[in-house]
Each structure stands twice: as C-alpha cells, then as structure tokens.
Motif scaffolding. Structure first.
Motif, PDB file in Angstrom:
ATOM      1  N   LYS A   1      10.523   2.372  14.104  1.00 31.46           N
ATOM      2  CA  LYS A   1       9.251   2.134  13.424  1.00 31.46           C
ATOM      3  C   LYS A   1       9.249   0.767  12.753  1.00 31.46           C
ATOM      4  N   ASN A   2       8.073   0.232  12.570  1.00 29.22           N
ATOM      5  CA  ASN A   2       7.914  -1.020  11.842  1.00 29.22           C
ATOM      6  C   ASN A   2       8.177  -0.767  10.358  1.00 29.22           C
ATOM      7  N   ILE A   3       9.068  -1.565   9.769  1.00 29.42           N
ATOM      8  CA  ILE A   3       9.470  -1.339   8.381  1.00 29.42           C
ATOM      9  C   ILE A   3       8.292  -1.501   7.429  1.00 29.42           C
ATOM     10  N   LYS A   4       7.448  -2.455   7.699  1.00 29.36           N
ATOM     11  CA  LYS A   4       6.280  -2.657   6.840  1.00 29.36           C
ATOM     12  C   LYS A   4       5.382  -1.429   6.859  1.00 29.36           C
ATOM     13  N   ASP A   5       5.216  -0.828   8.028  1.00 30.88           N
ATOM     14  CA  ASP A   5       4.356   0.353   8.128  1.00 30.88           C
ATOM     15  C   ASP A   5       4.957   1.551   7.394  1.00 30.88           C
ATOM     16  N   VAL A   6       6.276   1.594   7.301  1.00 29.17           N
ATOM     17  CA  VAL A   6       6.938   2.704   6.614  1.00 29.17           C
ATOM     18  C   VAL A   6       6.818   2.563   5.105  1.00 29.17           C
ATOM     19  N   PHE A   7       7.017   1.351   4.591  1.00 29.17           N
ATOM     20  CA  PHE A   7       7.034   1.154   3.144  1.00 29.17           C
ATOM     21  C   PHE A   7       5.671   0.765   2.570  1.00 29.17           C
ATOM     22  N   VAL A   8       4.778   0.310   3.422  1.00 35.61           N
ATOM     23  CA  VAL A   8       3.400   0.056   2.996  1.00 35.61           C
ATOM     24  C   VAL A   8       2.474   0.626   4.080  1.00 35.61           C
ATOM     25  N   PRO A   9       2.354   1.951   4.152  1.00 31.18           N
ATOM     26  CA  PRO A   9       1.529   2.548   5.205  1.00 31.18           C
ATOM     27  C   PRO A   9       0.042   2.230   5.013  1.00 31.18           C
ATOM     28  N   TYR A  10      -0.681   2.238   6.126  1.00 26.85           N
ATOM     29  CA  TYR A  10      -2.121   1.969   6.088  1.00 26.85           C
ATOM     30  C   TYR A  10      -2.892   3.274   6.205  1.00 26.85           C
ATOM     31  N   PHE A  11      -3.976   3.415   5.408  1.00 24.31           N
ATOM     32  CA  PHE A  11      -4.858   4.585   5.456  1.00 24.31           C
ATOM     33  C   PHE A  11      -6.305   4.113   5.527  1.00 24.31           C
ATOM     34  N   GLU A  12      -7.093   4.887   6.232  1.00 26.05           N
ATOM     35  CA  GLU A  12      -8.510   4.558   6.386  1.00 26.05           C
ATOM     36  C   GLU A  12      -9.251   4.660   5.054  1.00 26.05           C
TER      37      GLU A  12
END
Length: 574
Positions: free
Chosen positions: A138-149
């Motif tokens: 997984k992309n580390i940025k997506d894990v520690f700063v996930p995106y939500f709608e």
C-alpha cells in the motif's frame, strides 16, 4: 518474524525530510530499499561507536552524534538491544522492526539510543501500520493520511487524533474528541515530512541542550490524541510550498489563515531556519516538526533577551552623566533604602563618586559598575556585538578566584579595547565575591558572548543559547494550553486533575530535582518528563517518558509519581 543478521550495517546517513536535506524527500513514504546517500552531504557526524559480534546478531553499529560519547556507552546501548531481541517476545519483534527501519534509513538511528523500558505504545501502533502497508504493497501516504469523500465516511473509520484528507480540501484534517473534524493548514505531504510515521512519537533530546521542559511538554501534547491538534495547528503551508510556524498556532478567520495570537513568535519559511541549525545540532534528533518548535522557542527567548539587552543599553546611556543620588539606579521597590541609614547611603554615594560608578539593582543584590565599563558596553552594543543574558540557565558560569586571577593576568597582557573591557568586568566580579568563600559566578550579567569564549574553557554554542532553561508551565502555555500551573506532585489540586474522569483534555508533565538511580525510570537532577494518565485493569496509572528518548515509557502508580517527582505541571485545552 524471522531474526535477520545485521551484517555490515553502516549508518552513514539517513533521509528524514526535505527540511533536513532539500534534495531528498521523506524516504519512509517509499517501500523499503537500500538508499544511496548523496555525495554532497556532510556525513562526518555519523559514527560507528561500537562493533559488537554475536553469532545471532552479527555486527551492530551504534550511532550517536556526540563525538565525545565513548565506545563503552555504545556497547551498553547495543547490549540492551541484544537482550531485548534475545527474549523473543512481542517487544523483541518490534525492536527488530526498528532495526530494519534504521538499516533502510527510514528513521533516525537515534531511536536506538539507550532502549530501556517498554516501547512507546503510540510508536508501536505506527510500526504495525507501517509494516502492514509494506506487506500489502500500500501507499504509505494513503495509510497514514487516508482520503474520504465526506466527514461522515471519515468519522466511521477514524479515531480521535487520526489524520486524514476530506473531499476537495487539499489540507489535512484531524478528528477531535467530540467526533468533529478540524481542518489544519498543511498538505498531507508536508505533514508527513514534518511528522513522519513512527518518528512522530519519538523525541530524542540533544544531550547538549537543556530544553527538557519544552520537549516534555511537546511530547505530552502529541502523545494525547485529544490535544495533538494543538501541535499540528502551529504550521501553515503557503502557496509557494514554504511553511510558516507560530507559537499558539494559526486559525481560519473569515477564510484567511492568521495567527491565533499575533503577540506570539512566528517564523516565516521554517525550513531555512532548520537548515541553519542542522550542522550545529542545537535541536533534538527527531522530526522536523519538533525541531521547528524548538527553533521557535529559541527565537522567542532571543527576542526576550534582546529586549533586556536593549533596556540595559538605554539605562547605561541615560546614566552616562548621572551624579549624586542618581548614581543609585535602583528599582523603586528595592529594599536598599530600608536597609541603610542616611550615613551609610552618603558613604556609599561618596564611594560611587570616587570610582565614577553606578549602582544598579540585581535579584540577589546590587552591582556596582564603573562608567568606563558602561561606555565599553554601549560601544560594543552599538557596533553589533552579540550579547548574552546570564540568567537561570542550566549551566553555571563560575570560576574559582584563582582561575579568575589567572585569566585576568592573561587578558591584561593584551593591549586592545576588548581586553580592557574584559579586565574591568573581571575586576568587578572579583570585588563582588571578595568576602565570599564561593567561586566567582557570572550571574545576572549581560556580557558579550565573545567574553565567555575567551574567559571559559570548553564553552560551546549550546551553553550560550537562550532556551536552555525554562519551565514546563510556560511551555504548555506557549504551545496553546490554558490555566497552566506548577504544583507539588502530591498536592490535592494535582491529584484531583490526575484522577478526573475526563482527563483526556488535560496535559501533564513532571519534574525531578534529584537523581535516583534506583527508580523505575532514570531520574536526573532538574529534569522534566512527559506524563500521560492511562486506565488499566488495576485502575488509573501513568505513562512517563524521558525526552532523552521517548521511545521508552514506564507505567507508574500515583504513589510512585509522588515519590519520584517533586512537581507536576498541568494545562488544559481552551
């Protein structure tokens, strides 16, 4: 996890963020791989202090920046790590993960320094998330700063203190205790550069800098998920990518991001300032976010000192032609007049006239300074000489009378104006301490830094910094908390706050005045620690972390808090 051999490790450098090394990005955002460090970096400080051979471990190199730390210390630190690994429990597994992250130059080798207690629970959670991300590609940025709608989706997935990005907002948001989200003022990329995974929960204080009062306050705020936003809102990213930092943080006012308290210290483009101090190593050996706050605090203390220096210059200029009773430049409330009769005052006035001197107030007495010394001071100040205010610092600037006379003899042999000024200062100090068995102490003095380098042996830049001493109460206030107080650890007030059910909105630090080698956590003279209440099956306990390395934490009872620590400082969210 299979034990690996750490053969031929060479901690020649590590990549932390663009603020440490502008030509690189934060390497922890990539999957593990061996990195080649740029040839143009100065890596002379990365030392192999100890080469330990063990058939299970291989060669373990201990890294530490202070060149005067001997190999024996490195051996002791390495032995502690080896013992943890050989136990083979969960903590051993996390320790091995840390070694791998250090080997891959993902985190600073300083986290290995003196691992003693149980591992910091917040850092351990980050290690789990990090390795799961690596395992799942997984992309580390997506894990520690996930995106939500939207916020509703984020609310279901996150816990208090978690970071995310919501909707079309380019900046990060943090979940608050009431379930709402606070939008902060930096992008995910900048957040991860300022506070990288794992490292964001580990402070390793420079042994040369006495700012434990500040680092323990930062750590207590950051470890508490309910108060963490107070640290993060201190940063504002600009359109050009630069980042400003301000004590007490920023706020959104009518769509404009402004300082929450304009009276507090602010630094524009904090990366430039971090780069200036990187080689001096006058900040902690951890994240750029923590270093930025240390630099902010140093600037605040410098501004205070500069105001005091300017006030002293104005006083000396005003007193240049003082005569008669005007030679007594004392505070209105000074007890001088109540202690002396008229005859004694007249005698003292005559003495001042004979030596062409002025008497000024001091906290612990009065200083008699000749107009000649004052003239030199004013000239030096007006010519841009860098001054230092000696106040309540962790270092005592003192010499025996024999040492002062020796230095005086050396200085008097030189024939220049600065040496003549130094001679006047040393003669005055000898006279102030002539009836005392104590050494000559430079206290409540405002003097050129050049004088300290000349008079004292082995003076460092660290010794002449303004932020090397302070109080946790003041640090908590400057970091944005309110109702801050310092109380005895066993006071009813502190006990009530420590055991209140809604303790999550409070922040605590504690301080020891004397060392105690037999304590559960190493105790040092006049040293501050972060303190976090935690509820266990055995009731309310307290996590205590030493800013020398907050990877370690110890669980203590209330009785142990009272026994180990003299004072506890408290602050709460606004």
């Amino acid at each position: 996890m299979k034990m690996k051999l750490y053969n031929d490790l060479n901690f020649s450098g590590y990549k932390s963020s663009k603020y440490s090394y502008p030509e690189t990005k934060n390497s922890i955002l990539d999957k593990p791989q061996t990195h080649n460090i740029s040839d143009n970096l100065d890596l002379s400080d990365f030392q192999s202090l100890y080469d330990y051979s063990n058939e299970k471990i291989g060669n373990l190199y201990k890294y530490y920046v202070n060149s005067d730390i001997n190999a024996q210390y490195g051996k002791e630190c390495a032995d502690k790590i080896i013992k943890k690994l050989e136990i083979g429990d969960v903590e051993a597994s996390y320790t091995e993960m840390l070694l791998e992250l250090v080997e891959e130059e993902k985190i600073s080798p300083y986290v290995l320094d003196d691992i003693t207690g149980r591992l910091n629970s917040n850092a351990v959670k980050d290690i789990d998330k990090l390795y799961e991300a690596y395992a799942d590609n997984k992309n580390i940025k997506d894990v520690f700063v996930p995106y939500f709608e939207d916020k509703k989706e984020a609310e279901k997935s996150l816990e208090t203190g978690d970071i995310c990005r919501i909707g079309d907002n380019k900046n990060i948001s943090i979940k608050l205790q009431d379930g709402s989200f606070k939008t902060l003022f930096i992008t995910p990329e900048t957040y991860l550069e300022l506070f990288p995974p794992v490292e964001r929960f580990i402070i390793t204080q420079s042994g040369r800098l006495g700012d434990c009062y500040l680092l323990s306050s930062i750590d207590s705020i950051n470890q508490n998920p309910n108060t963490r936003y107070k640290l993060l809102e201190m940063f504002k990213e600009n359109e050009d990518g630069t980042v400003d930092a301000a004590l007490s943080g920023f706020k959104n006012e009518g769509g404009q991001i402004v300082q929450a308290d304009p009276s507090k210290t602010i630094i524009k483009d904090i990366s430039k300032e971090i780069l200036k101090v990187k080689d001096d190593k006058i900040t902690s050996f951890t994240t750029e976010g923590v270093r930025a706050v240390e630099i902010l605090y140093e600037k605040m203390e410098q501004d205070k000192s500069n105001a005091v220096i300017e006030e002293r210059h104005k006083l000396f200029k005003d007193l240049k032609h003082a005569e008669g009773k005007d030679r007594f430049a004392l505070n209105e409330n000074d007890i001088f007049w109540s202690l002396f009769c008229d005859n004694e005052i007249r005698e003292k006035q005559k003495e001042l006239e004979d030596t062409d001197s002025i008497m000024i107030s001091g906290l612990f007495g009065w200083k008699t300074i000749t107009k000649e010394e004052m003239d030199y001071f004013c000239t030096l100040f007006e010519n841009g000489e860098e001054m230092f205010v000696v106040g309540d610092t962790w270092k005592r600037f003192e010499l025996s009378k024999e040492e002062v006379y020796k230095k005086l003899s050396e200085i008097q042999a030189r024939d220049d104006d600065f040496s003549k000024y130094e001679t006047l200062v040393l003669k005055r100090l000898i006279n102030e301490f002539k009836d005392s068995s104590k050494p000559v102490e430079f206290y409540e003095e405002i003097l050129p830094k050049r004088l300290f380098y000349d008079v004292f042996d082995n003076i460092t830049k660290f010794d002449l910094m303004d932020s090397t001493s302070g109080f946790e109460k003041d640090a908590l206030e400057n970091l944005g908390l309110i109702d801050t107080v310092k109380k005895l650890s066993d006071s009813d007030f502190i006990k009530e706050k420590l055991f209140t059910p809604d303790v999550s909105k409070y922040v605590f630090t504690c301080a020891s005045k004397q060392s105690n080698p037999g304590a559960k956590i190493p105790l040092y003279n006049n040293h501050a620690y972060s303190l976090s209440p935690v509820d266990t099956n055995d009731g309310r306990k307290f996590l205590v972390r030493d800013p020398h390395n907050t990877l370690n934490e110890v669980i203590l009872s209330y009785e142990e808090i009272c026994g180990y620590f003299d004072t506890v400082d408290y602050g709460r969210l606004p």
